[in-house]
Design a protein around this motif. Structure first.
Motif, PDB file in Angstrom:
ATOM      1  N   LEU A   8     -14.208   3.010  29.216  1.00 44.44           N
ATOM      2  CA  LEU A   8     -13.849   2.327  29.782  1.00 44.44           C
ATOM      3  C   LEU A   8     -13.293   1.026  29.411  1.00 44.44           C
ATOM      4  O   LEU A   8     -13.928   0.782  28.066  1.00 44.44           O
ATOM      5  N   ASN A  58     -15.701  -1.969  40.640  1.00 44.70           N
ATOM      6  CA  ASN A  58     -14.855  -0.346  39.635  1.00 44.70           C
ATOM      7  C   ASN A  58     -14.402   0.011  41.375  1.00 44.70           C
ATOM      8  O   ASN A  58     -15.267  -0.020  42.213  1.00 44.70           O
ATOM      9  N   ARG A  73     -20.192   4.408  39.161  1.00 46.43           N
ATOM     10  CA  ARG A  73     -18.930   5.151  39.489  1.00 46.43           C
ATOM     11  C   ARG A  73     -17.950   5.918  40.670  1.00 46.43           C
ATOM     12  O   ARG A  73     -19.047   5.903  41.196  1.00 46.43           O
ATOM     13  N   GLU A  78      -9.890   9.064  39.600  1.00 50.02           N
ATOM     14  CA  GLU A  78     -10.517   9.153  38.241  1.00 50.02           C
ATOM     15  C   GLU A  78      -9.459  10.443  38.016  1.00 50.02           C
ATOM     16  O   GLU A  78      -9.677  10.924  38.308  1.00 50.02           O
ATOM     17  N   VAL A  84     -10.879   4.304  32.860  1.00 49.56           N
ATOM     18  CA  VAL A  84     -10.954   3.521  33.195  1.00 49.56           C
ATOM     19  C   VAL A  84     -11.013   2.006  33.633  1.00 49.56           C
ATOM     20  O   VAL A  84     -12.231   1.271  32.471  1.00 49.56           O
TER      21      VAL A  84
END
Length: 117
Positions: A8, A58, A73, A78, A84
């Motif tokens: 991340l 997110n 998540r 992704e 990310v």
């Protein structure tokens, strides 16, 4: 069994980033915020003081402190092995008590001088 890690980076309000770093999917959002606080650049105009001063976003979703990374998540979009990006929003500092002006109780009178005949 190896712990799955997610890479991340955290995008701040001015476009700069913290990270990327790897985090376990069992990490809570609150622990991510603590990590952000410890890495926060000291030269920023708005410096958060606690995890409650930060919001993590997110894929357009505000993440809750008590949820884990696995619960929070959004795997759609992704690509395995990529970083990310989560956005960090800083709550503006609350005004200090005693400095606020009490709301005015004066009623403004209209100065219209119209006459209806």
């Amino acid at each position: 069994m190896a712990t799955e890690l997610l890479e991340l980076k955290f995008r701040l309000y001015d476009g700069t980033d913290i990270g990327p770093n790897k985090y376990a999917l069992t990490a809570t959002v609150a622990s991510l915020k603590e990590s952000i606080l410890s890495q926060w650049p000291k030269d920023k105009e708005h410096n958060p003081k606690t995890v409650n001063d930060l919001k993590l976003i997110n894929a357009g979703k505000i993440l809750e402190n008590n949820k884990t990374l696995a619960e929070s998540r959004v795997p759609v979009g992704e690509i395995p092995g990529t970083v990310v990006t989560m956005h960090v929003v800083v709550r503006p500092p609350a005004p200090e008590k005693g400095l606020d002006k009490p709301p005015s109780k004066k009623v403004k009178k209209s100065k219209c001088s119209c006459t209806i005949l």
